[in-house]
Design a protein around this motif. Structure first.
Motif, PDB file in Angstrom:
ATOM      1  N   ALA A 305       1.025  -1.157   0.443  1.00  0.00           N
ATOM      2  CA  ALA A 305      -0.102  -0.019   0.052  1.00  0.00           C
ATOM      3  C   ALA A 305       0.913   1.034  -0.286  1.00  0.00           C
ATOM      4  N   SER A 306       0.536   2.111  -0.806  1.00  0.00           N
ATOM      5  CA  SER A 306       1.337   3.826  -1.155  1.00  0.00           C
ATOM      6  C   SER A 306      -0.385   4.672  -0.148  1.00  0.00           C
ATOM      7  N   TYR A 307       0.551   5.211   1.341  1.00  0.00           N
ATOM      8  CA  TYR A 307      -0.510   6.307   0.953  1.00  0.00           C
ATOM      9  C   TYR A 307       0.316   8.358   1.049  1.00  0.00           C
ATOM     10  N   TYR A 308      -0.751   9.241   0.519  1.00  0.00           N
ATOM     11  CA  TYR A 308       0.433   9.886   0.474  1.00  0.00           C
ATOM     12  C   TYR A 308      -0.929  11.345   1.063  1.00  0.00           C
ATOM     13  N   ALA A 309      -0.316  11.638   1.343  1.00  0.00           N
ATOM     14  CA  ALA A 309      -0.990  12.660   2.445  1.00  0.00           C
ATOM     15  C   ALA A 309      -0.636  14.032   2.650  1.00  0.00           C
ATOM     16  N   HIS A 310      -1.444  15.169   3.306  1.00  0.00           N
ATOM     17  CA  HIS A 310      -2.176  16.651   3.523  1.00  0.00           C
ATOM     18  C   HIS A 310      -2.101  17.368   2.136  1.00  0.00           C
ATOM     19  N   MET A 311      -3.753  16.523   1.695  1.00  0.00           N
ATOM     20  CA  MET A 311      -4.466  16.849   0.823  1.00  0.00           C
ATOM     21  C   MET A 311      -4.853  18.450   1.445  1.00  0.00           C
ATOM     22  N   TYR A 312      -5.189  18.793   0.652  1.00  0.00           N
ATOM     23  CA  TYR A 312      -6.783  19.516   0.607  1.00  0.00           C
ATOM     24  C   TYR A 312      -7.794  18.958   0.179  1.00  0.00           C
ATOM     25  N   ASP A 332      -3.320  17.098  -5.337  1.00  0.00           N
ATOM     26  CA  ASP A 332      -2.384  17.732  -5.634  1.00  0.00           C
ATOM     27  C   ASP A 332      -2.026  18.046  -4.094  1.00  0.00           C
ATOM     28  N   VAL A 333      -1.003  18.086  -4.149  1.00  0.00           N
ATOM     29  CA  VAL A 333       0.465  18.966  -2.972  1.00  0.00           C
ATOM     30  C   VAL A 333      -0.353  19.577  -2.070  1.00  0.00           C
ATOM     31  N   GLY A 334      -0.522  19.930  -0.792  1.00  0.00           N
ATOM     32  CA  GLY A 334      -1.277  20.864   0.107  1.00  0.00           C
ATOM     33  C   GLY A 334      -0.481  20.882   1.391  1.00  0.00           C
ATOM     34  N   SER A 335      -1.226  21.190   2.774  1.00  0.00           N
ATOM     35  CA  SER A 335      -0.916  21.732   3.643  1.00  0.00           C
ATOM     36  C   SER A 335      -2.355  20.985   4.550  1.00  0.00           C
ATOM     37  N   ALA A 336      -2.718  20.586   4.105  1.00  0.00           N
ATOM     38  CA  ALA A 336      -3.766  20.203   5.623  1.00  0.00           C
ATOM     39  C   ALA A 336      -3.556  18.991   6.677  1.00  0.00           C
ATOM     40  N   GLY A 337      -4.435  18.815   7.739  1.00  0.00           N
ATOM     41  CA  GLY A 337      -3.563  17.802   8.668  1.00  0.00           C
ATOM     42  C   GLY A 337      -2.260  18.523   9.888  1.00  0.00           C
ATOM     43  N   LYS A 338      -1.430  17.383  10.058  1.00  0.00           N
ATOM     44  CA  LYS A 338      -0.307  18.227  11.013  1.00  0.00           C
ATOM     45  C   LYS A 338       0.831  18.339   9.874  1.00  0.00           C
ATOM     46  N   SER A 339       0.905  19.217   9.511  1.00  0.00           N
ATOM     47  CA  SER A 339       2.218  19.509   8.138  1.00  0.00           C
ATOM     48  C   SER A 339       2.407  21.212   8.695  1.00  0.00           C
TER      49      SER A 339
END
Length: 376
Positions: A305-312, A332-339
């Motif tokens: 499994a691959s995980y891609y995180a922090h998107m809006y 798309d790259v974002g800064s949501a969550g713990k970022s």
């Protein structure tokens, strides 16, 4: 053995060499990364011994671990909780009741008529999280139900209390708090520092109970074709590198913590690409990840499994159950969550039923040189 994992580590360290790497060339079984795994509960052991932060050894029996499994499974079904939210809940239940369903005949005589693991005497508190009926957490019958208490602790839109009292998801920015502070925000204990002491025990429980998927679940999972290529997750020239997989100083707390992925800073809106052919198993908001996409792939006959995180929320372009191709624009790259700023946080989760994630990850230090050894 798990060749895609080695491929991604090479790509992250060395960059997108022509954008594609042949899976047939990825033959170094020693270069295997590992991560925390899913929230699917596997077999429950008869006992588990772990050590608290202050060095005290405690042993949990099967009944206590069954309550832990209920908390994990409940959190896994609630959007936005994620693994870190479940960790906080386990820390709270360990501290409040030692993972026991406690009746309270002094305050609620009828509580002993429900299944319980003993009697508590903390004012008018009940159950795993020592919740009080008089404070609005629920009726006595509800609070003597472990799943109800877990749902109440997590709260949020699907929680039973409508935000009053507050559950975890009702606390704005809980992802940015230390886990012990987040537990205290819900429990409002007279001893706010006590929860942190149980964090290592909670982590051990998660590792032991979620180390693999139940075998009965494999039969209903969709078949995935063998992947033939691996693509770098961001377009060439759009990113830099910051924190890699491994131990680091947490940018929020300054504490030494394990970072279960690699961070690739890039401008907000930069396209995120699927690293391999696969299927979307999750697409939405999840706790500290912010916007998260999870893809599953088959490599060498094994699931990865691959995980891609922090998107809006608006930066997620795929939906659960859809098939994707390597290199497809999925988000798309974002800064949501713990970022702390726009970036892609990428994790690779091999499915390994024989090894404990915490042992495999924290006991090894994989370097770019080790990963590239034996690759052609």
């Amino acid at each position: 053995m798990l060749k895609l994992v080695a491929a991604i580590l090479v790509l992250l360290f060395l960059g997108p060499v022509a954008g594609v790497v042949s899976v047939a060339a990825l033959m170094n079984p020693a270069a295997i990364s590992c991560l925390s795994g899913s929230l699917l509960v596997g077999d429950i052991p008869d006992s588990l011994t772990a050590t608290t932060r202050d060095g005290r050894s405690i042993t949990l029996n099967r009944q206590q671990l069954t309550h832990a499994a209920t908390i994990i499974a409940t959190g896994g079904r609630i959007a936005g909780v994620g693994r870190e939210g479940v960790l906080i809940a386990l820390m709270a239940a360990l501290t409040e009741s030692n993972l026991r369903m406690l009746a309270n005949p002094t305050a609620y005589p009828e509580s002993v008529n429900f299944p319980n693991d003993g009697v508590g005497s903390d004012h008018d508190s009940l159950g795993l999280f020592q919740m009080q009926s008089a404070s609005g957490w629920g009726t006595v019958a509800e609070l003597m139900n472990p799943e109800y208490q877990a749902r109440a602790f997590f709260g949020g839109p699907t929680g039973p209390n409508g935000g009053s009292p507050r559950g975890l998801l009702d606390i704005a920015g809980w992802q940015l708090l230390d886990p012990g502070q987040a537990a205290q925000a819900i429990e409002v204990s007279a001893f706010p520092d006590q929860y942190q002491n149980y964090q290592p025990v909670a982590e051990a429980i998660l590792s032991a109970l979620t180390r693999g998927r139940p075998s009965t679940g494999d039969a209903v999972r969709p078949a995935l074709p063998e992947t033939s290529r691996v693509v770098f997750p961001l377009p060439a020239g759009t990113f830099t590198t910051s924190d890699s997989f491994g131990w680091r100083n947490d940018p929020y707390t300054g504490e030494r913590r394990f970072h279960a992925g690699s961070d690739l800073p890039a401008p907000a809106g930069t396209p995120i690409l699927a690293i391999a052919d696969g299927i979307v198993t999750f697409a939405g908001q999840r706790g500290t990840y912010g916007g998260l996409i999870v893809l599953e792939h088959t490599v060498g006959g094994e699931r990865v499994a691959s995980y891609y995180a922090h998107m809006y929320e608006t930066g997620i372009h795929v939906a659960d159950g859809t098939s994707v191709a390597a290199g497809q624009h999925i988000g798309d790259v974002g800064s949501a969550g713990k970022s702390t700023g726009p970036h892609l946080h990428l994790e690779i989760h091999p499915e390994d039923r024989t090894s404990r994630p915490s042992t495999r990850c924290r006991g090894s230090a994989t370097t770019a040189q080790q990963v590239s050894t034996g690759l052609t």
